[in-house]
Structures are given as structure tokens and as C-alpha cells.
Motif scaffolding. Structure first.
Motif, PDB file in Angstrom:
ATOM      1  N   VAL A   1      50.441  44.564  69.011  1.00 19.48           N
ATOM      2  CA  VAL A   1      50.563  45.956  68.611  1.00 19.48           C
ATOM      3  C   VAL A   1      50.149  46.079  67.148  1.00 19.48           C
ATOM      4  CG1 VAL A   1      53.015  45.706  68.011  1.00 19.48           C
ATOM      5  CG2 VAL A   1      52.084  47.973  68.461  1.00 19.48           C
ATOM      6  N   THR A   2      49.309  47.056  66.881  1.00 21.26           N
ATOM      7  CA  THR A   2      48.901  47.365  65.515  1.00 21.26           C
ATOM      8  C   THR A   2      49.522  48.702  65.130  1.00 21.26           C
ATOM      9  OG1 THR A   2      46.796  46.193  65.773  1.00 21.26           O
ATOM     10  CG2 THR A   2      46.964  47.790  63.969  1.00 21.26           C
ATOM     11  N   LEU A   3      50.250  48.719  64.042  1.00 23.48           N
ATOM     12  CA  LEU A   3      50.986  49.921  63.639  1.00 23.48           C
ATOM     13  C   LEU A   3      50.026  51.012  63.193  1.00 23.48           C
ATOM     14  CD1 LEU A   3      53.873  48.207  61.657  1.00 23.48           C
ATOM     15  CD2 LEU A   3      53.875  48.976  64.039  1.00 23.48           C
ATOM     16  N   GLU A   4      50.277  52.213  63.669  1.00 24.75           N
ATOM     17  CA  GLU A   4      49.423  53.349  63.332  1.00 24.75           C
ATOM     18  C   GLU A   4      49.983  54.159  62.172  1.00 24.75           C
ATOM     19  OE1 GLU A   4      48.922  55.585  66.898  1.00 24.75           O
ATOM     20  OE2 GLU A   4      47.720  54.028  67.888  1.00 24.75           O
ATOM     21  N   ARG A   5      51.156  53.783  61.688  1.00 22.23           N
ATOM     22  CA  ARG A   5      51.778  54.503  60.578  1.00 22.23           C
ATOM     23  C   ARG A   5      52.694  53.537  59.840  1.00 22.23           C
ATOM     24  NH1 ARG A   5      56.654  57.958  63.564  1.00 22.23           N
ATOM     25  NH2 ARG A   5      57.616  56.135  64.573  1.00 22.23           N
ATOM     26  N   ALA A   6      53.143  53.940  58.693  1.00 24.77           N
ATOM     27  CA  ALA A   6      54.186  53.165  58.013  1.00 24.77           C
ATOM     28  C   ALA A   6      55.420  53.164  58.914  1.00 24.77           C
ATOM     29  CB  ALA A   6      54.507  53.780  56.668  1.00 24.77           C
ATOM     30  N   THR A   7      55.977  52.002  59.149  1.00 21.19           N
ATOM     31  CA  THR A   7      56.993  51.858  60.197  1.00 21.19           C
ATOM     32  C   THR A   7      58.224  51.127  59.679  1.00 21.19           C
ATOM     33  OG1 THR A   7      55.235  51.754  61.870  1.00 21.19           O
ATOM     34  CG2 THR A   7      57.416  50.953  62.526  1.00 21.19           C
ATOM     35  N   ILE A   8      59.395  51.643  60.068  1.00 22.85           N
ATOM     36  CA  ILE A   8      60.648  50.947  59.796  1.00 22.85           C
ATOM     37  C   ILE A   8      61.002  50.155  61.047  1.00 22.85           C
ATOM     38  CG2 ILE A   8      63.062  51.171  59.114  1.00 22.85           C
ATOM     39  CD1 ILE A   8      62.373  53.948  58.005  1.00 22.85           C
ATOM     40  N   ILE A   9      61.202  48.862  60.876  1.00 21.49           N
ATOM     41  CA  ILE A   9      61.446  47.965  62.004  1.00 21.49           C
ATOM     42  C   ILE A   9      62.855  47.395  61.889  1.00 21.49           C
ATOM     43  CG2 ILE A   9      60.707  45.874  63.212  1.00 21.49           C
ATOM     44  CD1 ILE A   9      57.935  46.281  61.906  1.00 21.49           C
ATOM     45  N   ALA A  10      63.621  47.546  62.969  1.00 25.73           N
ATOM     46  CA  ALA A  10      64.929  46.893  63.056  1.00 25.73           C
ATOM     47  C   ALA A  10      64.760  45.645  63.901  1.00 25.73           C
ATOM     48  CB  ALA A  10      65.957  47.826  63.686  1.00 25.73           C
ATOM     49  N   VAL A  11      65.084  44.499  63.323  1.00 22.97           N
ATOM     50  CA  VAL A  11      65.005  43.227  64.036  1.00 22.97           C
ATOM     51  C   VAL A  11      66.391  42.916  64.584  1.00 22.97           C
ATOM     52  CG1 VAL A  11      64.373  40.797  63.899  1.00 22.97           C
ATOM     53  CG2 VAL A  11      63.202  42.475  62.437  1.00 22.97           C
ATOM     54  N   ALA A  12      66.492  42.842  65.916  1.00 22.75           N
ATOM     55  CA  ALA A  12      67.782  42.646  66.583  1.00 22.75           C
ATOM     56  C   ALA A  12      67.916  41.229  67.101  1.00 22.75           C
ATOM     57  CB  ALA A  12      67.948  43.633  67.729  1.00 22.75           C
ATOM     58  N   SER A  13      69.130  40.709  67.043  1.00 19.52           N
ATOM     59  CA  SER A  13      69.402  39.318  67.403  1.00 19.52           C
ATOM     60  C   SER A  13      69.653  39.175  68.901  1.00 19.52           C
ATOM     61  CB  SER A  13      70.612  38.803  66.628  1.00 19.52           C
ATOM     62  OG  SER A  13      70.826  37.432  66.893  1.00 19.52           O
ATOM     63  N   ALA A  14      68.609  39.447  69.685  1.00 19.57           N
ATOM     64  CA  ALA A  14      68.656  39.259  71.134  1.00 19.57           C
ATOM     65  C   ALA A  14      67.237  39.082  71.626  1.00 19.57           C
ATOM     66  CB  ALA A  14      69.307  40.451  71.830  1.00 19.57           C
ATOM     67  N   GLY A  15      67.078  38.211  72.605  1.00 20.78           N
ATOM     68  CA  GLY A  15      65.752  37.974  73.160  1.00 20.78           C
ATOM     69  C   GLY A  15      65.853  37.524  74.592  1.00 20.78           C
TER      70      GLY A  15
ATOM     71  N   ASP B   1      64.790  34.808  70.739  1.00 24.26           N
ATOM     72  CA  ASP B   1      66.060  35.142  70.110  1.00 24.26           C
ATOM     73  C   ASP B   1      66.068  36.485  69.404  1.00 24.26           C
ATOM     74  OD1 ASP B   1      66.968  32.337  70.569  1.00 24.26           O
ATOM     75  OD2 ASP B   1      65.392  31.926  69.105  1.00 24.26           O
ATOM     76  N   LEU B   2      64.903  37.121  69.267  1.00 24.97           N
ATOM     77  CA  LEU B   2      64.797  38.330  68.454  1.00 24.97           C
ATOM     78  C   LEU B   2      63.920  39.381  69.136  1.00 24.97           C
ATOM     79  CD1 LEU B   2      64.162  36.519  65.052  1.00 24.97           C
ATOM     80  CD2 LEU B   2      66.284  37.681  65.701  1.00 24.97           C
ATOM     81  N   THR B   3      64.250  40.650  68.892  1.00 27.54           N
ATOM     82  CA  THR B   3      63.467  41.768  69.406  1.00 27.54           C
ATOM     83  C   THR B   3      63.324  42.807  68.298  1.00 27.54           C
ATOM     84  OG1 THR B   3      64.274  41.415  71.659  1.00 27.54           O
ATOM     85  CG2 THR B   3      63.363  43.588  71.166  1.00 27.54           C
ATOM     86  N   MET B   4      62.132  43.363  68.177  1.00 21.24           N
ATOM     87  CA  MET B   4      61.850  44.347  67.145  1.00 21.24           C
ATOM     88  C   MET B   4      61.829  45.763  67.734  1.00 21.24           C
ATOM     89  SD  MET B   4      60.941  41.288  66.204  1.00 21.24           S
ATOM     90  CE  MET B   4      59.440  40.917  67.104  1.00 21.24           C
ATOM     91  N   PHE B   5      62.466  46.688  67.031  1.00 25.35           N
ATOM     92  CA  PHE B   5      62.521  48.089  67.457  1.00 25.35           C
ATOM     93  C   PHE B   5      61.930  48.976  66.370  1.00 25.35           C
ATOM     94  CE2 PHE B   5      65.858  46.033  69.865  1.00 25.35           C
ATOM     95  CZ  PHE B   5      65.808  46.631  71.108  1.00 25.35           C
TER      96      PHE B   5
END
Length: 390
Positions: free
Chosen positions: A272-286, A328-332
């Protein structure tokens, strides 16, 4: 006055776990009672195989007993032994059949009722009963179109005729399993129903059971003497029927908030290539926690249903998964919430009351059964109940 809410904890320390799995035993009991009402005069059992669909039989079984359930189905004798400890007075059926002569003795000692699937198993159980001085109870499973386990119609007819003469077996249930109950109009349902009616006639006076969760909502013709709900107890929507209460809620801990620029990529494969400035929450689940890789926001070539991927829920909004889910990780993508809305330590719901179990499963191209039973043991578990359950 409302009953006092009670919590019981299990698994890793909540302060150290990557996420939280909350099991609402009150919702489980409400689902059991609702299904019992639909089943009418038919007895309602509880299917608790695979450790109660991954939610923990040691907590689920006593809660179902409190709700009035006195009959359980498991897949394996080891599961049956565990359920026996939680429900000493219950009748417990083992769907997987008998695992040989020595195993049969264990069934008898634990008062487990084997579901006989072959003539060989019938012969073993006859021998166990003969050695004990009386026939032990069993269930007879006849295949009516699933082609998985069970006697053929010819084998069932021969066994019924033989047993009518010898009385060597004591069947307390005759059963079969629907292959297409999730599709209400599928012609296989009616074909299996007619075949099962013929089976029932072979074993006069023996209670009969055909309906699983989805089979219950097919109508009274399918109920017979006992119904066997599984996934519907745990919040799944049998045959597309809504109204089951969510039982399990999973939430992953946020371990980092990142700010990425337009044009940057996210996760393995740079899919995935970001189309805008993005805030990413990295969650401890995978995917090691049961969050299937197929839920990834991109880079899943085998998923044909949708390119969108799964979502989480936080602060009243749905947030999409970005890129591939890792072990172990997922990005939102939490950009829409605004800068500063989330902090490390907050949690994101993966499925529960806001993202229903079936919806999350569909986004992964799978079914709720697989999603529930895939949940790992790294999440902290909290069981919710009332002090004064009826």
C-alpha cells in the motif's frame, strides 16, 4: 436491582498482554435461552468442542449448565473428560467416535457417550458393554449426504435389524449432520431431511437429532427431539439470522502512533502506498493471535471477495487495516480521528459489538467458526457474568 457484574480473569497478565479477549457469559446464556425458545419442544444441547469454540470450556460449560443445558457435544474424548469435570451430571457425546478398544474403556469410566460412526466402532462398544455386564449408551450417526463421518444407510439398516434381535447396543440418540443448512433454500436440506426421516424409522423409539445452529432456523421439520447449536451460542448468525448476542470481544493494544507522509509505503511487500499524510496506529496483534493475514488491507492475492480488507473500531469510528497483517502487529489508519485522539495503551476492537464476528470473518474470506477457534492464548481473558444467574 440489577445483578452485580462479576469478572474472572485468565491468561497473561492484562498489563503484559498485547490484547484483551472478553467473553460475556451473560450473552452466551441469553443465546442459549433464545435458541431453546426457537427449538420449542426439542431438547437443546450445547456444542462445546474445540475448547468451546476457543472461548474456554472451563468457563463456558458451567455457564450453560446454569442456563439449563444438561447435554453437551465434543469432538474428542479428551474434551469430554474436561467437560465432565465442569458438568458432572451432564450427558456428554463424543462426535469423533471411538479410538479403539483401550480408548473405549476410558469412555466408559468417564461416562462419555460415543457417537458410533462405523460398524467396527459398534462392535467395540458392544464388547465393552458385554464385559461390563450391560450395554452402555451410545449414539448412532448416519450419513445422509455429508460424506464425512457416519454409517451408510445400508449399514444403519443392517445394524438396526441386528440390534433389534440382540440388544447388544443401547442407542440413546440417532443423529445426522446437515451439509448446507447455512443456505436456507439449498435442495440438499430437504433431501437430507427425507433421508433422516427414513433413518429415524429404523430405530423406533430412539430420540433423533439433525439440526445444528443453522438447522434450527430452517424450521420445526428439522428439530426432531434434540437440536445441537454451536456457533450461534457464541454470537454467530446461523443461516444469516441476526439477533444472537455478541459473546466474544477482542481488542488489541496500541503500542505506537506513527505519522507517515504521502507516497510512503506500509508493512511487508510495500503493498500500500499512502495517498495522504497518514496517522498510523500500530496494534499489538497479528496472525499469531488469530487475526488472519487475509484481513490485511492489501497484498492478499488469494482473497477474491474484496480488496478493502478488515477494520477495527475505536473512539466511535471504524478504522481500516493498512497493508499486510504481520505475525505480532497490525497497522490501522486512524487519520480521521485527528492528531492526538489516540495514545499508546489505548485499544482497538477487532470484533465484538461494533464489528460483528460474522462481518470480521467475511472480510477475511472465512467463517466465524474459524475466526473464533483461531484466537491465540496471548490475549488476556476476562469472563463476565452475574452473581445471581437463574
Amino acid at each position: 436491582m440489577a445483578d452485580e457484574v462479576r469478572y474472572r480473569e485468565a491468561g497473561p497478565d492484562a498489563r503484559l498482554a498485547g490484547g484483551q479477549l472478553t467473553i460475556d457469559l451473560r450473552a452466551l446464556q441469553a443465546n442459549y435461552r433464545a435458541l431453546s425458545r426457537i427449538a420449542g419442544k426439542a431438547h437443546t444441547a450445547g456444542v462445546v468442542k474445540a475448547d468451546a469454540y476457543g472461548l474456554g470450556a472451563e468457563a463456558v460449560v458451567p455457564a450453560l449448565v446454569e442456563a439449563g443445558c444438561d447435554t453437551f457435544f465434543v469432538a474428542l474424548p479428551t474434551e469430554g473428560i474436561a467437560v465432565r469435570e465442569a458438568a458432572p451430571k451432564a450427558r456428554i457425546y463424543v462426535l469423533g467416535g471411538l479410538f479403539g478398544r483401550e480408548a473405549a474403556e476410558v469412555y466408559a469410566e468417564a461416562a462419555l457417550v460415543p457417537v458410533i460412526n462405523t460398524r467396527e466402532e459398534a462392535a467395540i462398544w458392544e464388547a465393552v458393554g458385554h464385559a461390563g455386564g450391560k450395554p452402555w449408551p451410545c449414539a448412532i450417526h448416519v450419513d445422509t449426504g455429508m460424506n464425512r463421518l457416519g454409517l451408510t444407510m445400508a449399514e444403519a439398516r443392517a445394524l438396526a435389524e441386528e440390534n433389534a434381535l440382540t440388544g447388544a447396543l443401547r442407542p440413546v440418540l440417532i443423529m445426522s449432520h446437515l451439509a448446507c443448512a447455512d443456505e436456507r433454500e439449498h435442495p440438499q436440506n430437504r433431501l437430507q431431511l427425507e433421508a433422516f426421516r427414513a433413518v429415524r424409522a429404523l430405530f423406533s423409539g430412539v430420540p433423533a437429532s439433525l439440526a445444528n445452529s443453522a438447522g434450527i432456523v430452517l424450521g420445526r421439520d428439522f428439530h426432531f427431539d434434540m437440536v445441537r447449536p454451536g456457533i450461534a451460542l457464541y454470537g454467530g448468525s446461523p443461516g444469516g439470522r441476526t439477533g444472537m448476542h455478541p459473546v466474544a470481544t477482542t481488542a488489541a493494544r496500541i503500542v505506537q502512533i506513527r505519522h507517515a507522509a504521502a507516497g510512503e509505503t506500509v508493512s511487508y511487500g510495500a503493498t500500500v502506498t499512502l495517498e495522504r499524510a497518514t496517522i498510523i496506529a500500530v496494534a499489538s496483534a497479528g496472525y499469531a493471535d488469530g487475526l488472519h493475514r487475509a484481513l490485511s488491507g492489501s497484498g492478499v492475492p488469494l482473497r477474491a471477495a474484496s480488496a478493502a480488507g478488515g477494520q477495527g473500531f475505536v473512539h466511535g469510528r471504524r478504522v481500516p487495516i493498512l497493508g499486510r497483517i504481520t505475525m505480532d502487529l497490525t497497522m490501522f489508519d486512524v487519520t480521521e480521528l485527528g492528531d492526538g485522539a489516540l495514545a499508546v495503551g489505548d485499544t482497538i476492537e477487532l470484533f465484538g459489538p461494533n464489528i460483528l464476528l460474522d462481518e470480521a470473518a467475511a472480510a477475511a474470506g472465512t467463517i466465524s467458526y474459524e475466526l473464533l477457534t483461531s484466537m491465540g492464548r496471548r490475549f488476556h481473558r476476562s469472563y463476565v457474568s452475574n452473581d445471581d444467574e437463574a
